[in-house]
Design a protein around this motif. Structure first.
Motif, PDB file in Angstrom:
ATOM      1  N   ALA A  74     -14.034   0.146 -42.309  1.00 14.01           N
ATOM      2  CA  ALA A  74     -12.986   1.260 -42.535  1.00 14.01           C
ATOM      3  C   ALA A  74     -12.772   1.322 -43.894  1.00 14.01           C
ATOM      4  O   ALA A  74     -12.224   2.390 -44.420  1.00 14.01           O
ATOM      5  CB  ALA A  74     -11.713   0.546 -41.950  1.00 14.01           C
ATOM      6  N   CYS A  75     -13.157   0.448 -44.863  1.00 18.35           N
ATOM      7  CA  CYS A  75     -13.135   0.463 -46.329  1.00 18.35           C
ATOM      8  C   CYS A  75     -14.537   0.231 -46.794  1.00 18.35           C
ATOM      9  O   CYS A  75     -14.743  -1.007 -47.335  1.00 18.35           O
ATOM     10  CB  CYS A  75     -12.313  -0.500 -46.979  1.00 18.35           C
ATOM     11  SG  CYS A  75     -10.464  -0.436 -46.356  1.00 18.35           S
ATOM     12  N   PRO A  76     -15.556   1.017 -46.880  1.00 17.19           N
ATOM     13  CA  PRO A  76     -16.948   0.845 -47.097  1.00 17.19           C
ATOM     14  C   PRO A  76     -17.226   0.601 -48.700  1.00 17.19           C
ATOM     15  O   PRO A  76     -18.214   0.000 -48.914  1.00 17.19           O
ATOM     16  CB  PRO A  76     -17.646   1.971 -46.517  1.00 17.19           C
ATOM     17  CG  PRO A  76     -16.486   3.091 -46.657  1.00 17.19           C
ATOM     18  CD  PRO A  76     -15.259   2.514 -46.382  1.00 17.19           C
ATOM     19  N   GLU A  77     -16.381   1.090 -49.435  1.00 18.03           N
ATOM     20  CA  GLU A  77     -16.710   0.950 -50.619  1.00 18.03           C
ATOM     21  C   GLU A  77     -15.914  -0.141 -51.493  1.00 18.03           C
ATOM     22  O   GLU A  77     -15.844  -0.360 -52.605  1.00 18.03           O
ATOM     23  CB  GLU A  77     -16.191   1.997 -51.470  1.00 18.03           C
ATOM     24  CG  GLU A  77     -17.044   3.379 -51.030  1.00 18.03           C
ATOM     25  CD  GLU A  77     -17.060   4.559 -51.896  1.00 18.03           C
ATOM     26  OE1 GLU A  77     -15.987   4.763 -52.565  1.00 18.03           O
ATOM     27  OE2 GLU A  77     -17.581   5.657 -51.695  1.00 18.03           O
ATOM     28  N   VAL A  78     -14.925  -1.026 -50.547  1.00 20.94           N
ATOM     29  CA  VAL A  78     -14.333  -2.053 -51.198  1.00 20.94           C
ATOM     30  C   VAL A  78     -14.472  -3.331 -50.259  1.00 20.94           C
ATOM     31  O   VAL A  78     -14.320  -3.272 -49.097  1.00 20.94           O
ATOM     32  CB  VAL A  78     -12.770  -1.822 -51.352  1.00 20.94           C
ATOM     33  CG1 VAL A  78     -11.884  -3.155 -51.818  1.00 20.94           C
ATOM     34  CG2 VAL A  78     -12.635  -0.496 -52.016  1.00 20.94           C
ATOM     35  N   ALA A  79     -14.988  -4.360 -50.690  1.00 22.98           N
ATOM     36  CA  ALA A  79     -15.241  -5.454 -50.221  1.00 22.98           C
ATOM     37  C   ALA A  79     -14.022  -6.119 -49.154  1.00 22.98           C
ATOM     38  O   ALA A  79     -13.112  -6.257 -49.939  1.00 22.98           O
ATOM     39  CB  ALA A  79     -15.819  -6.610 -50.942  1.00 22.98           C
ATOM     40  N   GLY A  80     -14.204  -6.517 -47.988  1.00 25.84           N
ATOM     41  CA  GLY A  80     -13.001  -6.766 -47.383  1.00 25.84           C
ATOM     42  C   GLY A  80     -13.554  -8.052 -46.371  1.00 25.84           C
ATOM     43  O   GLY A  80     -14.546  -8.630 -46.476  1.00 25.84           O
ATOM     44  N   LEU A  81     -12.525  -8.077 -45.279  1.00 25.36           N
ATOM     45  CA  LEU A  81     -12.804  -9.027 -44.359  1.00 25.36           C
ATOM     46  C   LEU A  81     -12.974  -8.407 -42.774  1.00 25.36           C
ATOM     47  O   LEU A  81     -12.524  -7.600 -42.547  1.00 25.36           O
ATOM     48  CB  LEU A  81     -11.605  -9.809 -44.201  1.00 25.36           C
ATOM     49  CG  LEU A  81     -10.989 -10.630 -45.360  1.00 25.36           C
ATOM     50  CD1 LEU A  81      -9.609 -11.088 -45.106  1.00 25.36           C
ATOM     51  CD2 LEU A  81     -12.002 -11.443 -45.906  1.00 25.36           C
TER      52      LEU A  81
END
Length: 477
Positions: free
Chosen positions: A231-238
């Motif tokens: 859902a946030c492909p340009e920001v590393a997440g969980l």
């Protein structure tokens, strides 16, 4: 060599193939390793079809043809719903051709003869549609499959079209790397006449074993979650937030966190509440001291509705108009100073905290006022004791700071009426001014003249005239 060129061309076609994804994450899979060709399936014999084809499936040493090198390459892409489509190329050398001839010398107990057809080169180009059961069995390691396809097999100078049912098994070490095993029955259409004059069907089993690699999945932010699921492909997440970050680690993803850089509570949209009063610090005017929502998180120790930080008397209840302090009652008459017209002099509530003017006080004022004598025809005091009289009058009036008094001026009968009217007004104002100078409010005093109209004694004697030249102080109702 011409068949080797055909295989190389087929491999180039495979590498350029474009379809859908190998699985929902990685678009492509490539596999390479060794292949084995077993020609016994085309030898005939046996008691029935099943016996003829599967009586000796693992007779590797007797029947299988294996090159000791990388001898197959397969590339495939996923086409949805657990199906994938792929192309493969293989090369082998047939040194063990199996025939059925129970009357010929050299056959085994079942009538099969294994001959060397003279290092016969084998090339295969095949297209396959494969169905994977890995999702069905909910495994991330074991990946069984069934396949069907078709292709072309080249044996020496001959070539044949084939229909290829088969089965496979991938064992995944990681998400992208595994071992691949397949077995395919290649049913050919047509016969082959070998150099010995033997006519047979080139149908056969081909088995492969090798490494398989899945690749092509895009993970722009490198968080291990593919862009298609991120859902946030340009920001590393969980993973639990579909690839979106939780910077402060409070279990609330940043997009839903009102305080994304400070760990907080879910009930407060991710914002902290240092004092535990249920009001987020960002909205709390007193974030380190528990307080009330109505006062923006600030305490109110005396419960007067005024936050302690704004309350000049935080431990004693008082109105907001008095900065949180109780109203004083300076004169102790039970009328608060704010409502007391005479805050320094006790008086009843009925008179707004001011004392009622007594009859005794009025009589005393009358005596003192009538003792203030004026020179004949003038607005000047006659005797030296007048200041004392005025002082006494002022002291009485000070006891009634909200009472209104009328100062009346009078004359004797000497002179005209007009002159005496003006003179009486002047005498009233002289007394008023003297009282104002002694601290009496001018708003409480009204000067008025009556001329010679209201004598208190006869104007026929000097003594009577002196008494008529006077002032009176009366209470206004």
């Amino acid at each position: 060599m011409k068949h080797l060129n055909k295989l190389l061309v087929a491999v180039m076609m495979v590498m350029g193939l474009s379809s859908h994804a190998q699985d929902s994450n990685n678009p492509w899979a490539i596999s390479f390793g060794v292949n084995a060709v077993d020609t016994k399936a085309s030898a005939g014999g046996g008691h029935n079809w099943l016996d003829a084809h599967f009586s000796q499936p693992f007779a590797v040493k007797d029947n299988w043809n294996i090159l000791p090198s990388v001898s197959y390459l397969s590339v495939s892409r996923y086409i949805g719903d657990n199906f994938s489509f792929g192309l493969s190329g293989s090369v082998n050398k047939i040194t063990k051709a199996v025939y059925f001839s129970p009357t010929a010398p050299g056959h085994d107990s079942r009538g099969y003869i294994v001959t060397n057809p003279g290092d016969l080169m084998y090339y295969g180009i095949d297209g396959t549609i494969r169905y994977s059961f890995m999702n069905l069995i909910k495994s991330k390691v074991i990946d069984p499959s069934l396949a069907v396809g078709g292709g072309y097999t080249f044996l020496g100078k001959d070539s044949f079209g084939t229909v290829n049912p088969g089965a496979g098994l991938n064992l995944w070490f990681t998400e992208n790397i595994g071992l691949s095993f397949t077995t395919t029955y290649k049913k050919s259409f047509g016969d082959r006449n070998d150099s010995n004059g033997v006519i047979d069907s080139p149908s056969h089993f081909q088995h492969t074993a090798g490494l398989i690699f899945k690749f092509g999945g895009k993970d722009t932010d490198g968080d291990g979650i593919y862009d298609k699921d991120d859902a946030c492909p340009e920001v590393a997440g969980l993973k639990q937030f579909n690839g979106c970050p939780d910077t402060d680690g409070d279990g609330i993803q940043d997009s839903a966190d009102a305080c994304p850089e400070v760990a907080g509570l879910a009930a407060l949209n991710g914002c902290p509440d240092t004092d535990g009063d249920g009001i987020a610090d960002k909205d709390d005017a007193c974030p380190e001291v528990a307080g009330l929502a109505a006062l923006k998180g600030c305490p109110d120790a005396d419960g007067d509705g005024i936050a302690d930080k704004d309350d000049k008397c935080p431990t004693v209840a008082g109105p907001k108009e008095n900065a949180g302090c109780p109203w004083p009652d300076t004169d102790g008459d039970s009328v608060l100073d704010k409502d007391d017209a005479c805050p320094t002099v006790a008086g009843p509530v009925s008179n707004k905290g001011c004392p009622e003017v007594t009859t005794e006080a009025l009589d005393n004022l009358k005596i003192q006022a009538r003792a203030v004598y004026f020179n004949s025809g003038k607005a000047t005091f006659k005797t030296a004791d007048v200041p004392a009289r005025l002082d006494a009058m002022a002291n009485i009036l000070k006891n009634y700071p909200n009472a209104k008094f009328s100062i009346e001026g009078h004359t004797d009968s000497d002179g005209s009426d007009a002159y005496n009217q003006k003179l009486s007004e002047a005498r009233a104002n002289v007394v008023k001014n003297a009282l104002v100078e002694r601290g009496i409010s001018s708003d409480n005093l009204n000067a008025v003249g009556f001329g010679e109209s209201t004598p208190v004694a006869t104007n026929k004697t000097a003594k009577g005239k002196a008494q008529n030249r006077r002032t009176e102080v009366l209470l206004q109702k």
